[in-house]
Structure formats: structure tokens, C-alpha cells
Design an enzyme around this catalytic site. Structure first.
Site, PDB file in Angstrom:
ATOM      1  N   GLU A   1      -1.864  -6.484   8.236  1.00 35.67           N
ATOM      2  CA  GLU A   1      -0.600  -5.044   9.767  1.00 35.67           C
ATOM      3  C   GLU A   1      -1.463  -5.387  10.411  1.00 35.67           C
ATOM      4  O   GLU A   1      -2.440  -5.390  10.875  1.00 35.67           O
ATOM      5  CB  GLU A   1      -0.331  -3.969   9.194  1.00 35.67           C
ATOM      6  CG  GLU A   1      -0.268  -2.940   7.755  1.00 35.67           C
ATOM      7  CD  GLU A   1       0.418  -1.518   8.230  1.00 35.67           C
ATOM      8  OE1 GLU A   1      -0.270  -0.600   9.162  1.00 35.67           O
ATOM      9  OE2 GLU A   1       1.163  -0.941   6.598  1.00 35.67           O
TER      10      GLU A   1
ATOM     11  N   ASP B   1       1.240  -1.104   0.350  1.00 35.09           N
ATOM     12  CA  ASP B   1      -0.315   0.190  -0.226  1.00 35.09           C
ATOM     13  C   ASP B   1       0.707   1.134  -0.422  1.00 35.09           C
ATOM     14  O   ASP B   1       0.251   2.506   0.155  1.00 35.09           O
ATOM     15  CB  ASP B   1      -1.179   0.108   1.721  1.00 35.09           C
ATOM     16  CG  ASP B   1       0.140   0.065   2.221  1.00 35.09           C
ATOM     17  OD1 ASP B   1       0.828   0.162   2.643  1.00 35.09           O
ATOM     18  OD2 ASP B   1      -0.698   0.271   3.437  1.00 35.09           O
ATOM     19  N   SER B   2       1.977   1.337   0.200  1.00 39.21           N
ATOM     20  CA  SER B   2       3.175   2.309  -0.091  1.00 39.21           C
ATOM     21  C   SER B   2       2.901   2.513  -1.350  1.00 39.21           C
ATOM     22  O   SER B   2       3.235   3.543  -1.189  1.00 39.21           O
ATOM     23  CB  SER B   2       4.884   1.615  -0.280  1.00 39.21           C
ATOM     24  OG  SER B   2       4.772   0.203  -0.835  1.00 39.21           O
TER      25      SER B   2
ATOM     26  N   ASP C   1      -1.367  -5.952  -0.606  1.00 35.23           N
ATOM     27  CA  ASP C   1      -1.443  -5.130   0.495  1.00 35.23           C
ATOM     28  C   ASP C   1      -2.772  -5.283   1.594  1.00 35.23           C
ATOM     29  O   ASP C   1      -2.922  -3.992   0.019  1.00 35.23           O
ATOM     30  CB  ASP C   1      -0.470  -4.362   1.363  1.00 35.23           C
ATOM     31  CG  ASP C   1       0.534  -3.844   2.230  1.00 35.23           C
ATOM     32  OD1 ASP C   1       0.149  -4.359   2.768  1.00 35.23           O
ATOM     33  OD2 ASP C   1       1.170  -3.268   1.963  1.00 35.23           O
TER      34      ASP C   1
ATOM     35  N   LYS D   1      -0.809  -9.476   2.658  1.00 35.51           N
ATOM     36  CA  LYS D   1      -0.380  -8.642   4.053  1.00 35.51           C
ATOM     37  C   LYS D   1      -1.644  -7.890   4.681  1.00 35.51           C
ATOM     38  O   LYS D   1      -2.714  -7.498   4.283  1.00 35.51           O
ATOM     39  CB  LYS D   1       0.907  -7.964   3.597  1.00 35.51           C
ATOM     40  CG  LYS D   1       1.582  -7.331   5.105  1.00 35.51           C
ATOM     41  CD  LYS D   1       2.835  -7.263   4.379  1.00 35.51           C
ATOM     42  CE  LYS D   1       3.335  -6.061   3.602  1.00 35.51           C
ATOM     43  NZ  LYS D   1       2.765  -4.664   4.566  1.00 35.51           N
TER      44      LYS D   1
ATOM     45  N   GLU E   1       9.006  -4.706  10.682  1.00 42.21           N
ATOM     46  CA  GLU E   1       9.224  -3.245  10.121  1.00 42.21           C
ATOM     47  C   GLU E   1       9.949  -2.359  11.266  1.00 42.21           C
ATOM     48  O   GLU E   1       9.201  -2.348  12.587  1.00 42.21           O
ATOM     49  CB  GLU E   1       8.137  -2.426   9.707  1.00 42.21           C
ATOM     50  CG  GLU E   1       8.995  -1.490   9.139  1.00 42.21           C
ATOM     51  CD  GLU E   1       7.928  -0.556   7.959  1.00 42.21           C
ATOM     52  OE1 GLU E   1       6.672  -1.317   7.470  1.00 42.21           O
ATOM     53  OE2 GLU E   1       7.995   1.167   7.442  1.00 42.21           O
TER      54      GLU E   1
HETATM   55  O1  KIV Z   1       3.486  -1.337   2.022  1.00 44.44           O
HETATM   56  C1  KIV Z   1       4.870  -1.614   1.979  1.00 44.44           C
HETATM   57  O2  KIV Z   1       5.570  -1.462   0.550  1.00 44.44           O
HETATM   58  C2  KIV Z   1       4.744  -2.513   2.531  1.00 44.44           C
HETATM   59  C3  KIV Z   1       6.455  -3.289   2.901  1.00 44.44           C
HETATM   60  C4  KIV Z   1       7.343  -1.376   3.785  1.00 44.44           C
HETATM   61  C5  KIV Z   1       6.856  -3.890   3.742  1.00 44.44           C
HETATM   62  O3  KIV Z   1       4.103  -2.695   3.710  1.00 44.44           O
END
Ligand code: KIV
Length: 294
Positions: A128, A57-58, A96, A126, A195
Site C-alpha cells: 500500500e 490483509d482484509s 498482501d 501487494k 481503491e
Molecule cells: O486486503 C484486501 O482485501 C485488499 C483489497 C481490497 C484490494 O487490499
């Protein structure tokens, strides 16, 4: 001896599965993960032979220019996942789950995780959060979707709680992180992203849990590493975290290329003869004669 996922050519390479993650941990074979948000970088990462691609989600910050990952939606990420899927045939693909796509209820978490698999064509998701989110990870895993956990700094909530602070700086917080990792392991995750956790605590977690740990800013003793591709490439000029390494300064290279293009257009240097399309001679004569008549 390590497990051979590489083969001799890209065609022969085996598809990486979640089961391979645990085999790699058992064989002390470091797991390589990188983010990708598009078709061309997915092709490149896959050809290089990274073990896993994370559609993080970055994306919201790095590509869309949001200040945080909080505004990112499932709808925004699904086409990105599809593009990454089109570019990759070997790496394990992980989507994510964005903020509020898995926290509301287990049913909601399963439904949204299902969208990443069915529509986004990801092979895992993924999530969090530590102990407090373990029941969501359990529900999604039980529904048949592999889950990668994510503890330490969890960007979706860190920004709401006043920013990014290194985790595990004292024994109490270290203990909490170890408990988080154990809860996720118990919930059935196939790996855990750590992280910005101190190296000492990340090392203990890596030794304690049976599933692989994938570090980002968590030191040298994790079972694998993940970095944001744009940090590796120097394509996110706003900020480079201390833990990231810029392997190339693509922003400067791109700037120079665009500046060259602009200056050539302005002085008439582009396009050149070799860039243009021509009529054949007969058609040109016909057109010229029509022009003269009109
Ligand atoms: O969103 C992302 O890129 C991440 C990684 C930094 C692990 O969660």
C-alpha cells in the site's frame, strides 16, 4: 483478439503470470481478481478461472474480526497464503504485505516480501502507498519479487487518519493520485490497485500508466476489478461497501442450515439411522452377553 488463458478445461488452463497482466491490458481484456483466505474458496476461485487471487490483509477484518487491518501480521497471513496456494494451480497468487511489514526499511521490506514468496508460496506481493512508498516497491522489485501497488484509500493508514474517504474528488487530489501512479510505474510495479478513487481520476490513471489498474470502488474504466470474496458471497454481514455487489446471500443460507441442524438435534431428528455406524451381529451378541455377566 484477447489472449486465451482459459483453455477448454481446468487442466489445460495456462498459469497466469505477471506478464499476462500487461498483455491483458494491451488486449483490453478485463482482469478478474478476488480475495481468498482458505483452501476451499481458493479451489473454487481457481476452477472458475479468475486471473488472480489476492490473500488480502482484509483477512484480519473479515475472518479474524479485527476492526481494522492494522493488527494483521506476517505470521498470521503466511499459513493463509499456504492454504490458498494448496487450492490454486492457475491464478496468479498475490500476498498482501501487512502494516509495518514494509515501511520500516528497504531491507525489512525485501525480507518480509521474501517470506511471502518462500514460505507463503505467493508469486507476487501487494504494497500500500503511492509516491512515499515507491522506493520500497522499487527495492522489492529489484530483489526479484513482483509488486502490485495500491493507491487511493489505503486501509492500513486510512484508519489512522480518520476513516475511509473517497479519493480524487477534486483536481488537486486527482493530480496527486496520478503522480502516485506514475511513481509506482517508475518503481517497476506490474499493476496498481485503485481503491475508492473517483471514476474520472481512475480513468485518467488507467490511460496514463502502462501497467494495468485493478479497481475496487474506482468505477468502470480500470483494466480489472477486485472484490473481497466475502462481500460477493454475502458472508460479511457487518457491512457492505457501496461499491461492492453481493451476488448471493450465503449468511442467510448458512443461518437457515445451522438453525435446521440445531432444531433437529433438539427434537431427536438428527442423527438418523443412515448416519450411524454399527457393530457386526457376532460382536454385538458377544458384547451383550458380557454386559449381562457384569
Ligand atoms: O486486503 C484486501 O482485501 C485488499 C483489497 C481490497 C484490494 O487490499
Amino acid at each position: 483478439m484477447g489472449i486465451d488463458l482459459s483453455g477448454t478445461s481446468n487442466l489445460e488452463r495456462k498459469k497466469v503470470t505477471v506478464a499476462d497482466f500487461s498483455k491483458m491490458k494491451n488486449h483490453d481484456q478485463p482482469i478478474v481478481m478476488v480475495t481468498s483466505y482458505d483452501y476451499p474458496t481458493s479451489i473454487i476461485a481457481d476452477e472458475v478461472g479468475v486471473d488472480s487471487i489476492l490473500v488480502g490483509d482484509s483477512y484480519g477484518m473479515v475472518v479474524l474480526g479485527y476492526d481494522t487491518t492494522i493488527p494483521v501480521t506476517v505470521e498470521e497471513l503466511l499459513p493463509v497464503c499456504q492454504a490458498v496456494k494448496r487450492g490454486s494451480s492457475h491464478s496468479l497468487l498475490i500476498g498482501d504485505m501487512p502494516f509495518l511489514s514494509f515501511q520500516v526499511s528497504e531491507e525489512d521490506a525485501i525480507r518480509n516480501a521474501g517470506r511471502f514468496v518462500k514460505e507463503g508460496r505467493m508469486e507476487a506481493v501487494k504494497i500500500e502507498g503511492g509516491t512515499e512508498m515507491a522506493h520500497m516497491a522499487r527495492a522489492v522489485t529489484k530483489a526479484g519479487i513482483p509488486v502490485l501497488g495500491h493507491i487511493g484509500i489505503t486501509p492500513q493508514t486510512a484508519t489512522l487518519h480518520g476513516g475511509y474517504r473517497i479519493q480524487g474528488k477534486n483536481a488537486d487530489s486527482g493530480e496527486r493520485l496520478i503522480e502516485d501512479a506514475k511513481s509506482l510505474e517508475d518503481a517497476g510495479v506490474f499493476g496498481i490497485v485503485l481503491e475508492m478513487i473517483t471514476e474520472e481520476v481512475a480513468k485518467v490513471i488507467t490511460k496514463t500508466v502502462s501497467v494495468p489498474t485493478i479497481g475496487i470502488g474506482s468505477g468502470r474504466y480500470c483494466d480489472g476489478q477486485v472484490l473481497v470474496l466475502h462481500d460477493i458471497l454475502g458472508l460479511y454481514p457487518r457491512f457492505l461497501p457501496k461499491f461492492a455487489k453481493r451476488y448471493v446471500d450465503l449468511a442467510s443460507t448458512i443461518k437457515a442450515a445451522v438453525a435446521d441442524y440445531a432444531s433437529e438435534v433438539r427434537r431427536g431428528g438428527f442423527p438418523e439411522e443412515r448416519h450411524v455406524f454399527k457393530m457386526d451381529d457376532t460382536e454385538r451378541v458377544r458384547m451383550d452377553s458380557r454386559q449381562k455377566k457384569s
